[in-house]
Structure formats: C-alpha cells, structure tokens
Scaffold this motif. Structure first.
Motif, PDB file in Angstrom:
ATOM      1  N   GLY A  44       0.815  -1.215   0.000  1.00 47.03           N
ATOM      2  CA  GLY A  44       0.000   0.000   0.000  1.00 47.03           C
ATOM      3  C   GLY A  44       0.839   1.251   0.000  1.00 47.03           C
ATOM      4  O   GLY A  44       2.068   1.225  -0.190  1.00 47.03           O
ATOM      5  N   ALA A  45       0.176   2.366   0.246  1.00 47.29           N
ATOM      6  CA  ALA A  45       0.814   3.678   0.119  1.00 47.29           C
ATOM      7  C   ALA A  45       1.581   4.082   1.374  1.00 47.29           C
ATOM      8  O   ALA A  45       1.347   3.573   2.470  1.00 47.29           O
ATOM      9  CB  ALA A  45      -0.247   4.733  -0.178  1.00 47.29           C
ATOM     10  N   LEU A  46       2.515   5.017   1.180  1.00 46.00           N
ATOM     11  CA  LEU A  46       3.216   5.677   2.283  1.00 46.00           C
ATOM     12  C   LEU A  46       2.671   7.100   2.394  1.00 46.00           C
ATOM     13  O   LEU A  46       2.365   7.748   1.385  1.00 46.00           O
ATOM     14  CB  LEU A  46       4.729   5.712   2.026  1.00 46.00           C
ATOM     15  N   TYR A  47       2.571   7.587   3.625  1.00 47.42           N
ATOM     16  CA  TYR A  47       1.964   8.884   3.899  1.00 47.42           C
ATOM     17  C   TYR A  47       2.993   9.746   4.625  1.00 47.42           C
ATOM     18  O   TYR A  47       3.442   9.412   5.712  1.00 47.42           O
ATOM     19  CB  TYR A  47       0.729   8.667   4.782  1.00 47.42           C
ATOM     20  N   GLN A  48       3.368  10.854   3.985  1.00 46.32           N
ATOM     21  CA  GLN A  48       4.463  11.675   4.499  1.00 46.32           C
ATOM     22  C   GLN A  48       3.953  12.914   5.244  1.00 46.32           C
ATOM     23  O   GLN A  48       3.147  13.687   4.722  1.00 46.32           O
ATOM     24  CB  GLN A  48       5.376  12.106   3.348  1.00 46.32           C
ATOM     25  N   ILE A  49       4.459  13.076   6.467  1.00 43.54           N
ATOM     26  CA  ILE A  49       4.171  14.273   7.266  1.00 43.54           C
ATOM     27  C   ILE A  49       5.491  15.010   7.452  1.00 43.54           C
ATOM     28  O   ILE A  49       6.266  14.730   8.365  1.00 43.54           O
ATOM     29  CB  ILE A  49       3.551  13.897   8.626  1.00 43.54           C
ATOM     30  N   GLY A  50       5.757  15.928   6.548  1.00 44.56           N
ATOM     31  CA  GLY A  50       7.033  16.632   6.579  1.00 44.56           C
ATOM     32  C   GLY A  50       7.136  17.643   7.705  1.00 44.56           C
ATOM     33  O   GLY A  50       8.210  17.841   8.270  1.00 44.56           O
ATOM     34  N   LEU A  89      -1.251   7.201  -9.281  1.00 46.20           N
ATOM     35  CA  LEU A  89      -0.240   6.797  -8.298  1.00 46.20           C
ATOM     36  C   LEU A  89      -0.578   5.457  -7.649  1.00 46.20           C
ATOM     37  O   LEU A  89       0.300   4.623  -7.428  1.00 46.20           O
ATOM     38  CB  LEU A  89      -0.106   7.875  -7.223  1.00 46.20           C
ATOM     39  N   PHE A  90      -1.848   5.242  -7.356  1.00 48.36           N
ATOM     40  CA  PHE A  90      -2.255   4.014  -6.679  1.00 48.36           C
ATOM     41  C   PHE A  90      -2.157   2.777  -7.576  1.00 48.36           C
ATOM     42  O   PHE A  90      -2.014   1.659  -7.069  1.00 48.36           O
ATOM     43  CB  PHE A  90      -3.685   4.134  -6.157  1.00 48.36           C
ATOM     44  N   THR A  91      -2.262   2.956  -8.894  1.00 44.36           N
ATOM     45  CA  THR A  91      -2.383   1.797  -9.777  1.00 44.36           C
ATOM     46  C   THR A  91      -1.147   1.507 -10.622  1.00 44.36           C
ATOM     47  O   THR A  91      -1.125   0.508 -11.347  1.00 44.36           O
ATOM     48  CB  THR A  91      -3.599   1.961 -10.710  1.00 44.36           C
ATOM     49  N   LEU A 145      10.231   0.164  -7.318  1.00 44.77           N
ATOM     50  CA  LEU A 145       9.701   1.397  -7.902  1.00 44.77           C
ATOM     51  C   LEU A 145       8.840   2.128  -6.882  1.00 44.77           C
ATOM     52  O   LEU A 145       8.103   1.508  -6.116  1.00 44.77           O
ATOM     53  CB  LEU A 145       8.863   1.079  -9.145  1.00 44.77           C
ATOM     54  N   ALA A 146       8.956   3.426  -6.868  1.00 45.32           N
ATOM     55  CA  ALA A 146       8.118   4.261  -6.005  1.00 45.32           C
ATOM     56  C   ALA A 146       7.627   5.441  -6.840  1.00 45.32           C
ATOM     57  O   ALA A 146       8.355   5.954  -7.692  1.00 45.32           O
ATOM     58  CB  ALA A 146       8.903   4.758  -4.795  1.00 45.32           C
ATOM     59  N   TRP A 147       6.381   5.856  -6.591  1.00 46.85           N
ATOM     60  CA  TRP A 147       5.783   6.905  -7.406  1.00 46.85           C
ATOM     61  C   TRP A 147       5.262   8.036  -6.527  1.00 46.85           C
ATOM     62  O   TRP A 147       4.557   7.805  -5.561  1.00 46.85           O
ATOM     63  CB  TRP A 147       4.633   6.330  -8.236  1.00 46.85           C
TER      64      TRP A 147
END
Length: 502
Positions: free
Chosen positions: A118-124, A353-355, A325-327
């Motif tokens: 699944g996705a990564l969620y960034q809190i900068g 991005l998800f697909t 790979l990362a998008w």
C-alpha cells in the motif's frame, strides 16, 4: 376348560338387559300383564380372545448364511460388485489426475515487503499537520491516518539542527519545538498497533540551503547519519529516508547504510531505505537507484505534462526494474499534489499513483486536496467536520480511501504485471494483471476540454468490462462498457475490471 386356558383368555360378560325383554312403560309386561314381576337378563358369555404377541425377526443363522453365500449366484454377484468398485475408484483417480494436469498452474507469489502492500503517507512538518501540537498531537491523529489504509508513515525531519550549521546537528535528538524522544517512541508504538510502519526522515540540513551542508563536512555528516540510523532502528523505527541522495557520491556510505538496514531486519520484517532525488528521466532514475542500492527512490519522474511522457517514463522504469519502484508527484519539498496538478486533476493523479506498479507516496493532505500556501509548502492540515463547505474535500477523501483500500487487497495491483494499452498527448490506458486474479484497466484523460475514445482491442482483453471506479458522470460504477469504444470525458479517470478466463 382348564384353569391354564382360562388364565390366557379374556372374559367378556354381557350383563345388559335384552331390550326385547325389558318391561314396558308403567311396569307392564310384554304380554299386557301389569302384575308380572318377572324381567329377564341376558346371559353371561365368555369369549376367547387370544393375546397379541410381538413377532420377532431372528434372521438367518450363521450356518444358513454360509450355505447361501457359497451358491454360484452370490459368488458371481460379489465379484461383479468388487470389479465395479475398483473400476469406479480408478476412474475417479484418473479424472482427478486429468483435472490437475489440465488446470492452469498458479504462479508463485513474489517476495513481498510491507511497503509493497500500500501507500506511504508523508508528514514533513508535524506542527502543520497537528495544528501546532507536535508529536503529542500526532499521537492523537494515528487513528485518522489508519483510516486512509496506508501502510507506512514518513515522519519529519524532526531532529535537532540549525540551518547551515553542521556543528549543531544532532540526529538522535528531537527538536524541542516538535516534542521529545519519548513522544516519538509513543508515536511509533501507536502506529505499530494500527499495522502502520514508521519511516524517519534523517535529511541532515533540512532547514538550510544545502541538504548535506558543505562538501568539506560531508564525511563527518555521513558518519552521523550512519550512527543515527543504527540508533533509531534499534528504537523501533522501520526505515530511514534521505533527500539529496545524488549529492552523496561515496559508494562506501551506501554500502554501510544497506548493511545497517539489513542488520536490523527482525521477525522477517525488513527495514526500508528510501532515497529522494530531483532527477526526472527514466535512465537517470534507474542509474541512481542502482548506484545507491536504496529500496525505494522517489523522484520527479511523474512531473511531466503529457500522457506520452508519463507513459514513456513508466515504461522505461518498469521494463528495466520491475521492482523497487516508487511513485510520487509532490513531497515535503516540492509541495502538495493539488497545487502541482491543480484540483481538477487531483483524483486522476491519485488513481494514477495508486495503480502504477510500485509503491505510491503521498503528502499529508493530498487525500482531501490540500493546497500549498503562497509562502510555503507546509499548509495547516484541514480536519473535516462534514459541513456543506467541505463537500468537495469529503468526496476527495472518500475517493482516496476507496482506491487505497483496493490497492491493499488486490494482487493485480500489488505486484501484477503492467501493460500499456494506449497513450497519446492527452490520454493513457494500461492493464494490471496477476495470474488468475481479477484484471484491472485504468484509463486517464488529461485534456481540459475534449473527450477521448479509446479502442482497446488487445487479445488480452474481453469485449466488455465493468466500471469499478469513475470520476466521469457518464460512466457510472457497476455498468458494463464496450472496450472497443471506451469514451472518457475531459479531466476524468476510470478504472474497470474483468475476470480471469483460461
């Protein structure tokens, strides 16, 4: 009659007066003589009624059974039944073998890491995300992050440092305006309870101009990064992210970083090393990925304007890499998704991005269309309350959750093959498939005014597919569409599905 016989019989006594011999009214006799006192009773009769006895089936004796079993008829019958049993058993076995041989074989699953699901969620900027309450406030927001169905949380940088002053750098200490180490450890603990892994951004000079300070102190800074990586992994962090990886040309540093990550792999859960570069071309990104050996490399590869360019960079990276790979389109440096692609293309970009094959990475607030401020890329997070003014944000959030949930469940989207079906300046369509799992087609139209009609007639595709997710009002979910004439409206995206057929 003997006494024994009488015991075995039932006596029926008839004591009632015979109606014909009963007196007439007024006490008269049957012959008119009123004075006659005589009346007759019926006599007593004994009727023999035999007792009912329960019949008992005794069956044949052993000797009788043996005698019958040995007759020629029964011998032939037993042989016939035995032969039929073995013929039936052999037939079923042969049928099972044929089914196994002819059935399509399942593909072995590839090796999967937690970031592949699944996705990564960034809190900068933690304070912007928590409205100024720092790591303590972040603890209270973990539940909200979990509802997004993301698999990883990228936090920070949160370490203590001063802009362009390497002597003030302390990668093992949390900046006091954000919180402290105990609060960060508590965030990690709470995230793990929600099955969310935590990645820490250790980019050294994140407040200054040069991400790794000046060239004269790079060696000392990289030593601090290696030491801090070992420290935080020991404290339970699941990975490290570093911006500006193209600025570190020392191969020994990357070798040491990979070894440190490997040494902290516990319970079969691998730690991740993520790099960030500003490179955009597929060749540059692939070379940098191979040089550094990071597990994931975020780049500017998708920051292109046309469907042809995006299709080319995806095809270029996928054909040469297929893994690692990362998008991403935005990040804590470049800003938020809605500000980069504009709000009308927000959902289209989320679906893209998800697909794509690889790990999608989003900035905080991308799920609701949060836009950057005029002065910086750290806008205050907007927490929705369901008001009418937030209707667009709520729709974006619902769309994000739906696609994120699908991405975490479907094998075709997790590690399936990628196949480009169609692309032009303003559109793109591709297929994701894995073995015997359900297949998915994604069609995107970037054109601001014109619809596009795609002719998807490849041999891998059926005549029709079912709309699963759509931003196009003319293509409602659960409707069946003809793939040879698939029309997608301007600035819209759709996802279709169809089953595997042998």
């Amino acid at each position: 009659m003997t006494t024994d016989t009488e015991v075995d019989m039932k006596d029926v006594e008839l004591n009632e007066v015979d109606p014909e011999k009963q007196p007439m009214t007024g006490g008269g006799t049957g012959n008119g003589d009123a004075s006659s006192p005589v009346t007759e009773k019926n006599g007593s009769v004994k009727v023999k009624i035999p007792e009912e006895k329960e019949s008992k089936f005794t069956g044949l004796s052993k000797e009788e059974l043996l005698k019958v079993a040995g007759t020629p008829g029964w011998v032939r019958a037993r042989w016939a039944l035995l032969i039929l049993f073995w013929l039936g058993w052999i037939g079923m076995l042969a049928g099972a073998v044929v089914i196994i041989v002819q059935a399509p074989r399942c593909k072995p699953l590839p090796d999967m890491n937690w970031w592949d699901y699944g996705a990564l969620y960034q809190i900068g900027d933690v304070n912007s995300f928590t409205e100024g309450s720092g790591l303590e406030g972040l603890q209270k927001k973990i539940d909200d992050v979990g509802k997004l169905k993301v698999k990883g949380l990228i936090i920070g940088p949160v370490h203590s440092s001063s802009a362009d002053k390497p002597e003030d750098l302390n990668l093992k200490e949390v900046s006091s305006d954000i919180g402290n180490r105990d609060q960060l450890k508590r965030v990690i603990e709470l995230a793990h309870k929600k099955s969310i892994s935590v990645v820490l951004d250790l980019t050294p000079n994140y407040k200054g101009r040069d991400l790794w300070f000046s060239n004269s102190v790079v060696a000392q800074v990289t030593d601090k990064v290696k030491s801090a990586t070992d420290y935080w992994l020991e404290e339970g962090v699941d990975g490290i992210l570093l911006h500006g990886v193209d600025q570190i040309t020392m191969d020994s540093f990357w070798t040491n970083m990979r070894d440190t990550i490997k040494n902290h792999t516990k319970d079969e859960k691998k730690r991740v090393l993520i790099g960030v570069t500003t490179m955009k071309s597929a060749d540059e990104v692939r070379k940098e990925l191979n040089r550094t050996g990071v597990d994931l490399l975020l780049s500017g590869a998708l920051n292109h304007k046309t469907g042809v360019e995006i299709a080319q960079v995806v095809e270029g990276l996928y054909s040469g890499q297929k893994t690692d790979l990362a998008w991403n389109i935005g990040d804590r440096v470049r800003g938020h998704l809605a500000s980069i692609v504009t709000l009308p293309l927000l959902k289209l970009s989320q679906l893209l991005l998800f697909t794509l094959p690889g790990t999608p990475v989003f900035n905080y607030g991308d799920e609701i269309g949060l836009e950057d401020n005029l002065t910086n890329v750290y806008p205050t997070m907007v927490w929705l309350n369901g008001t009418d003014k937030e209707e667009d944000n709520m729709r974006s959030l619902s769309f994000f959750k739906e696609v994120s949930d699908l991405r975490g469940k479907e094998r075709s989207l997790q590690h399936g093959e990628y196949m480009l079906l169609s692309n032009s300046t303003s559109d793109m369509a591709y297929l994701r498939k894995w073995d015997q799992s359900e297949r998915y087609i994604v069609a995107l139209n970037w054109h601001p005014k014109n619809s596009v009609t795609l002719q998807l007639t490849q041999k891998e595709l059926p005549e029709k597919a079912t709309v699963l997710i759509s931003t196009d009002a003319k293509l409602a979910a659960h409707t069946s569409v003809n793939l040879a004439e698939l029309t997608v409206g301007p600035l819209n995206a759709i996802m279709l599905k169809f089953p595997y057929t042998p």
